[in-house]
Write an enzyme that holds these catalytic residues in place. Structure first.
Site, mmCIF file in Angstrom:
data_model
loop_
_atom_site.group_PDB
_atom_site.id
_atom_site.type_symbol
_atom_site.label_atom_id
_atom_site.label_comp_id
_atom_site.label_asym_id
_atom_site.label_seq_id
_atom_site.Cartn_x
_atom_site.Cartn_y
_atom_site.Cartn_z
ATOM 1 N N CYS B 155 0.812 -1.225 0.000
ATOM 2 C CA CYS B 155 0.000 0.000 0.000
ATOM 3 C C CYS B 155 0.842 1.269 0.000
ATOM 4 O O CYS B 155 0.336 2.342 -0.324
ATOM 5 C CB CYS B 155 -0.938 -0.005 1.196
ATOM 6 S SG CYS B 155 -1.868 -1.530 1.334
ATOM 7 N N HIS B 283 -3.976 7.646 6.005
ATOM 8 C CA HIS B 283 -4.164 6.394 5.275
ATOM 9 C C HIS B 283 -5.594 5.918 5.530
ATOM 10 O O HIS B 283 -6.273 5.509 4.601
ATOM 11 C CB HIS B 283 -3.136 5.369 5.745
ATOM 12 C CG HIS B 283 -3.064 4.142 4.898
ATOM 13 N ND1 HIS B 283 -2.863 4.181 3.538
ATOM 14 C CD2 HIS B 283 -3.179 2.816 5.214
ATOM 15 C CE1 HIS B 283 -2.854 2.948 3.049
ATOM 16 N NE2 HIS B 283 -3.044 2.104 4.039
ATOM 17 N N HIS B 318 -9.781 1.499 -1.424
ATOM 18 C CA HIS B 318 -8.351 1.352 -1.194
ATOM 19 C C HIS B 318 -7.722 0.673 -2.414
ATOM 20 O O HIS B 318 -7.859 -0.529 -2.616
ATOM 21 C CB HIS B 318 -8.116 0.510 0.066
ATOM 22 C CG HIS B 318 -6.680 0.474 0.500
ATOM 23 N ND1 HIS B 318 -5.677 1.137 -0.172
ATOM 24 C CD2 HIS B 318 -6.078 -0.136 1.551
ATOM 25 C CE1 HIS B 318 -4.533 0.925 0.434
ATOM 26 N NE2 HIS B 318 -4.742 0.156 1.487
#
Lengths: 245, 388
Positions: B155, B283, B318
């Site tokens: 990520c 995040h 995401h």
């Protein structure tokens, strides 16, 4: 900008010799190979003197392909997704395993670019130390042989991408890092440059593994102390040039 | 340090342009459906039409490959916005991805191994397995031969890619740099995250008391970076920080030590103090552990007096390796419009997190935004985006 020095190097030992150790119970072949190369690199070092100020860059062309196959096959056959296989299936799973093993808290990166994977790992570690993000940086590049791929791709040029395996590792340091551990550098790493080929036709090269740039650099340093550069030619006609002094 | 953004492009489940993404983020229109964010076909159709109109891409043939096409269409937007009429050998190109082109080969590989697929099809499919093939193919199609890199740090990948680009520019290794992330959905990630009990079937609720997990999504974002400001500059990347937890394969260190270290390093490289940060674009995935570790890191660094903190995952999901660059684009738009975005989906803030959530979109003076990312393997990266 900092000068960047090679402090020590290492190559993976035979993974079959270490796979039965309890500490590798949940590790993949790629993790074992990469860790083995780092262990050899870190022989004789006080890891505590290094780890707080150490980055880690891992290169792998195919990543954890064997585990990915296991995950997908299990899912396809049973409909069950196994979490342990998933967490080990990503390219940076290997990096995460090494960071845990060596308790690395500096920059942690994973790179992957076909034949240039090893060179990119070296160049990225060089960049981090040169820029002052860390005074030490461990570089490792690894690919593990996946027997099913070799068999499935028999008699094709793509097979050559999967026939070999191995891992090489290098510890880079700034001059501040060198002073801290009281070591004389093997050399100063000047630059890593890659030149793409105009065509992408593969030539067959059995035993080759895509990320072997680090291993070949380590071998060049060990073989001849007079050398100050090495050109690595790739199966698709591209090449890289590593320069040191 | 400082490098300047002159071009940006995005294709997400919220639409085929920067404006579509920004409007969705402002008005709280989620592109997620049943907990997943697939890019609609219409976005590809619009992207193809735009690409055909760009002389620099006129000879580019689009492959029947979702990841490659997504990357090329998004890249075209960014280059067009930057006004670049050619790509030079002295330019750089960094691509970030986690799974690359996996839908091109995963089913073929398993079918072949199970004896239900012909070898010829298997051989064709498996050529897409190396992640580097995605970068190599995109660069070949646009005739780019300069310095290249593919980052695959889960990520945090595209956030790291932006940090590397900044270093390349500062060290004079390239004159200009393209940085992008591209991610498509596949069984490996959907079933894998599900097996870790991290997926939510409804749109995620970052920092909410009842948050129940993340939403995976497809998406791509590209930025064009230059080392000098110009009249085309949109925003400035003024700092970055990279760190690792060295703690767990999939879970963040609970007190957020690594995340704090990355944020502190980003502030130091931008020569800023905590008080200079107007907004933290978190995040904020909506997973229990991520949000509490990130909140702990923010509280620790900002001495229990943090600036506005919010997440936009409810809008676009995401997109793993592409998330850092997609969310950076929202930071750049927020700087241009001088608006702090609220966390859509946040209904009842988790009191244990002690964060300062904007109750609505807040028009205010914004000079610096801190952008956070946390990834599997304990990888952390933070950026500072600054107004021109």
């Amino acid at each position: 900008m900092n000068s960047v020095y090679v402090v020590s190097t290492g190559l993976a030992s035979d993974p079959e010799a270490v796979t039965k150790e309890p500490r590798y119970r949940k590790a993949t072949r790629g993790m074992i190979l990469a860790n083995s190369s780092i262990e050899q690199t870190m022989l004789g070092f006080d890891r505590e003197a290094v780890r707080e100020d150490c980055g880690l860059v891992l290169g792998s062309c195919h990543g954890e392909l064997e585990v990915t196959i296991d995950f997908l096959r299990t899912l396809s056959q049973t409909g069950v997704a196994r979490p342990i296989l998933f967490q080990n299936s990503l390219h940076n799973s290997t990096t995460g395993f090494l960071a845990m093993t060596w308790r690395i808290t500096g920059p942690l990166l994973t790179v992957s670019r076909l034949h240039f994977t090893g060179e990119d790992a070296l160049a990225t570690g060089h960049l981090l130390v040169r820029h002052g993000l860390c005074n030490f940086c461990l570089i490792t590049a690894v690919d593990a042989r996946v027997a099913e791929m070799v068999e499935g791709l028999n008699e094709t040029k793509i097979r050559s991408r999967y026939t070999g395996e191995g891992a090489g590792a290098v510890l880079l340091a700034s001059s501040t890092g060198l002073e801290r551990v009281g070591r004389t550098p093997r050399c100063e790493l000047i630059a890593v440059n890659c030149v793409n080929a105009p065509t992408h036709a593969l030539t067959d090269s059995p035993g080759h593994y895509e990320s072997n740039g680090v291993e070949l650099f380590v071998r060049a340093l060990a073989d001849d102390e007079v050398l100050n550069n090495i050109s690595l030619y790739k199966p698709d006609g591209s090449h890289s040039l590593l320069t040191w002094r | 340090m400082a490098v300047w953004v002159t071009g940006q492009g995005a294709i997400t489940c919220s639409g085929s342009s920067i404006d579509a993404l920004w409007q969705a983020a402002r008005h709280g229109t989620s592109g997620l459906k049943d907990g997943l964010g697939y890019i609609p076909d219409q976005a590809f159709i619009e992207g193809r039409a735009q690409l055909a109109d760009n002389p620099l891409f006129a000879k580019v043939t689009l492959p029947p490959n979702r990841a490659k096409e997504l990357a090329l269409l998004t890249l075209e937007q960014a280059v067009r916005r930057a006004g670049w009429t050619e790509l030079r050998p002295t330019d750089g190109f960094i691509l970030a991805t986690t799974t690359g082109q996996i839908p091109q080969w995963d089913k073929a590989l398993t079918s072949y191994l199970l004896g239900t697929l012909a070898k010829l099809e298997f051989v064709e499919a498996v050529q897409h397995q190396p992640l580097g093939d995605l970068l190599d193919s995109v660069c070949s199609r646009i005739g780019f031969s300069g310095r290249q890199l593919l980052v695959t740090s889960a990520c945090a990948a595209s956030t790291q890619a932006l940090a590397i680009a900044a270093m390349w520019l500062e060290q004079g290794l390239v004159d200009r740099c393209i940085v992008g992330g591209a991610e498509v959905l596949c069984d490996l990630t959907i079933q894998g995250f599900s097996s870790l009990q991290l997926l939510s079937r409804k749109a995620s609720q970052p920092f909410d008391l009842h948050r129940s997990g993340i939403n995976l999504s497809e998406g791509a974002g590209f930025l064009c970076l230059e080392s000098e400001p110009s009249d085309r500059s949109l925003a400035c990347l003024s700092g970055f920080g990279l760190s690792s937890d060295g703690y767990h394969m999939t879970a963040p260190q609970p007190e957020g030590h690594g995340c704090r270290k990355a944020m502190a390093a980003a502030l130091a490289s931008a020569a800023l103090a905590c008080a200079d940060i107007d907004w933290i674009h978190a995040h904020g995935t909506g997973s229990t552990h991520n949000d509490s570790a990130e909140a702990a890191a923010i509280r620790s660094l900002f001495s229990n007096d943090p600036p506005w903190v919010s997440s936009s995952k409810w809008v676009h999901g995401h997109a793993l390796g592409a998330s850092g660059v997609i969310e950076s684009i929202l930071c750049i738009e927020a700087l241009r419009h001088q608006i702090v975005l609220k966390t859509h989906g946040l209904e009842q803030p988790d009191p244990a997190l002690h964060l300062r959530h904007p109750p609505t979109n807040v028009p205010t003076k914004i000079q610096h935004i801190l952008k956070n990312t946390l990834g599997f393997g304990g990888t952390n990266a933070a950026l500072v985006w600054s107004a021109i």
